[in-house]
Scaffold this motif. Structure first.
Motif, PDB file in Angstrom:
ATOM      1  N   GLY A   1      23.674 -14.919  -6.372  1.00  0.00           N
ATOM      2  CA  GLY A   1      24.958 -14.349  -6.760  1.00  0.00           C
ATOM      3  C   GLY A   1      26.073 -14.795  -5.834  1.00  0.00           C
TER       4      GLY A   1
ATOM      5  N   CYS B   1      21.550 -12.259 -11.669  1.00  0.00           N
ATOM      6  CA  CYS B   1      22.182 -12.541 -10.375  1.00  0.00           C
ATOM      7  C   CYS B   1      23.660 -12.203 -10.496  1.00  0.00           C
ATOM      8  N   TYR B   2      24.064 -11.107  -9.864  1.00  0.00           N
ATOM      9  CA  TYR B   2      25.439 -10.628  -9.936  1.00  0.00           C
ATOM     10  C   TYR B   2      26.388 -11.739  -9.503  1.00  0.00           C
TER      11      TYR B   2
END
Length: 112
Positions: free
Chosen positions: A80, A109-110
């Protein structure tokens, strides 16, 4: 005995598939190149780029390196961070590549 042979054969197939997946990181995500730039070139001196190997994937922004796959383990938080950095560096193709890896590993995945 027959069941034991079948079980052993299945274990071998699973073990081979797992090692094959790990060995293909570079091939699968980086066109079998050591470095993969925004334009897809194999150029380790051009940033940002992915640094690719059979056992790791790293997003390199220049001064920062995000090791988001190590062995067969995805680090979603690090991935991320790599996506956020790729967006800041105007590298949409590399951001999409990191997002693809997250998706293939079945993770969110932010930032990707």
């Amino acid at each position: 005995m027959r069941h034991l042979v079948i079980a052993f054969s299945m274990l071998c197939v699973v073990s081979f598939a797992a090692s094959d997946a790990q060995a293909n990181l570079k091939k699968e995500y980086c066109a079998n190149q050591t470095y993969y730039t925004e334009a897809g070139e194999n150029d380790g001196s051009r940033y940002p780029h992915l640094h690719c190997d059979a056992s790791f994937l790293t997003y390199s922004s220049g001064s920062n390196h995000y090791n988001f796959v190590v062995g067969d383990k995805l680090q979603p938080g690090i991935a991320g961070n790599a996506c956020f950095t790729a967006a800041e560096q105007d590298a949409p193709n590399l951001k999409a590549k990191v997002a693809e890896v997250c998706s293939d590993f079945g993770k969110s995945c932010y930032g990707c």
